[in-house]
Write a protein that holds these residues in place. Structure first.
Motif, PDB file in Angstrom:
ATOM      1  N   ASP A 179      36.247  30.704  80.090  1.00 53.88           N
ATOM      2  CA  ASP A 179      35.507  31.343  79.275  1.00 53.88           C
ATOM      3  C   ASP A 179      34.306  32.261  78.238  1.00 53.88           C
ATOM      4  O   ASP A 179      33.275  31.456  78.759  1.00 53.88           O
ATOM      5  CB  ASP A 179      37.021  31.459  77.983  1.00 53.88           C
ATOM      6  N   ASP A 180      34.303  33.450  78.072  1.00 55.01           N
ATOM      7  CA  ASP A 180      32.929  34.154  77.298  1.00 55.01           C
ATOM      8  C   ASP A 180      32.254  33.407  78.238  1.00 55.01           C
ATOM      9  O   ASP A 180      31.004  33.028  77.375  1.00 55.01           O
ATOM     10  CB  ASP A 180      32.939  32.964  76.076  1.00 55.01           C
ATOM     11  N   GLU A 236      35.733  40.450  80.991  1.00 55.69           N
ATOM     12  CA  GLU A 236      36.457  40.688  79.731  1.00 55.69           C
ATOM     13  C   GLU A 236      35.957  42.571  78.784  1.00 55.69           C
ATOM     14  O   GLU A 236      34.378  42.150  78.801  1.00 55.69           O
ATOM     15  CB  GLU A 236      35.904  40.312  78.898  1.00 55.69           C
TER      16      GLU A 236
HETATM   17 CA    CA Z   1      36.855  35.764  76.385  1.00 51.18          CA
END
Ligand code: CA
Ligand code: C2E
Ligand code: CA
Ligand code: CA
Length: 279
Positions: A179-180, A236
């Motif tokens: 993630d991220d 995202e």
């Molecule tokens: Ca994220």
């Protein structure tokens, strides 16, 4: 005045105290959130860029505290600091498994993935795998449609232990997403060392693409490296058609963001599946 060193110190002191009181209040309320049935999961759709079809959802937590929505950016960090994350994280995991069984049982709905977030504190606990196995025994969902989202930062601490846990998760059938991506310290070298299925490019990089070619090049490089390592890519925070078109031209696999859909409750998510004609 603020120039008076004593007075500015006093102001500083008071605001810290107020902040501590506030976080104590939130902490107390959060302790009872699970029992009071104040937590809920919402589901944000993820789109296959090439076909335009729905591939799945990311499950995100919501907390309705006496009718007031507290944003996850407020209560998740607090839960992580205070250890409450273990209780609410476990609740979230079980809720996601329950929901995926529900969807798996509906012949009209065939989702490839349902992702949920796991904090570093949860993942690094010795009994993390056990808690997943217990949840799976209670809610026997098919793990291959379930994706676990982890942030890069948690892989730094005890690399060997992290790699072992990731392999166990994969043996159980889960897939793993980072993630991220791009916001941590680690980045590219991690992708070759850890058994990862998907990279989620952080929203900030997608937003920055509007600045021009240099920022677009960074996103292109991430997609390129991931693909050469056999890792899928999801972007995202995709909000505009321009962003989507650039990502499509760079062969990004999937997108998630307000353009395709906002996070929604499970009833609306089920309707979204039907309307998007997942088959
Ligand atoms: Ca994220
Ligand atoms: P995240 O995992 O990076 O989740 C993506 C966040 O971006 C979500 O915020 C989502 O609503 C928001 N978002 C999605 N598309 C767009 C877009 O196009 N534009 C903008 N401006 N925002 C978009 P949310 O739901 O407020 O969650 C914030 C963070 O809280 C999450 O970031 C995650 O780190 C954490 N979180 C949420 N639910 C959970 C959970 O169940 N467990 C854990 N450990 N953390 C969670
Ligand atoms: Ca996430
Ligand atoms: Ca984030």
């Amino acid at each position: 005045s603020l120039r008076d060193p004593e007075q500015s110190f006093l102001l500083f002191d008071e605001s810290i105290e107020a902040e501590m009181r506030e976080s104590e209040r939130v902490h107390n309320a959060l302790r009872h959130a699970v029992q009071l049935d104040e937590l809920a999961m919402v589901y944000q759709p993820q789109q296959d860029l090439r076909t335009g079809s729905l591939v799945g959802f990311e499950a995100l937590m919501r907390w309705n505290n006496h009718g007031k929505n507290v944003p996850p950016d407020v209560f998740i960090p607090l839960a992580e600091k205070t250890g409450l994350i273990h209780g609410i994280g476990n609740w979230a995991m079980r809720e996601v498994l329950r929901q995926s069984i529900d969807w798996q049982n509906q012949p009209a709905i065939k989702l490839k993935q349902i992702a949920f977030n796991v904090s570093a504190q949860e993942f690094s606990r010795q009994d993390f795998i056990e808690s997943i196995e217990v949840a799976l025994a209670d809610y026997p969902a098919t793990p291959d449609t379930i994706q676990i989202e982890l942030t890069e930062s948690l892989l730094i601490d005890d690399e060997q232990a992290a790699i072992e846990k990731l392999h166990t998760l994969k043996e159980l059938g889960f897939t793993v997403a980072i993630d991220d991506f791009g916001t941590g310290y680690s980045s590219f070298s991690y992708l070759s060392r850890f058994p990862i299925d998907k990279l989620k490019i952080d929203r900030s990089f997608i937003t920055n693409m509007a600045n021009g070619e240099r920022d677009i090049a960074i996103v292109a490089a991430m997609i390129n490296v991931a693909h050469r390592l056999g890792i899928g890519v999801i972007a995202e925070g995709v909000e505009t058609l321009e962003q989507r078109d650039i990502l499509l031209s760079m062969e990004c696999d999937q997108i998630q963001g307000f353009l395709f859909g906002k996070p929604m409750n499970s009833v609306d998510a089920t309707l979204f599946c039907v309307n998007e004609g997942v088959s």
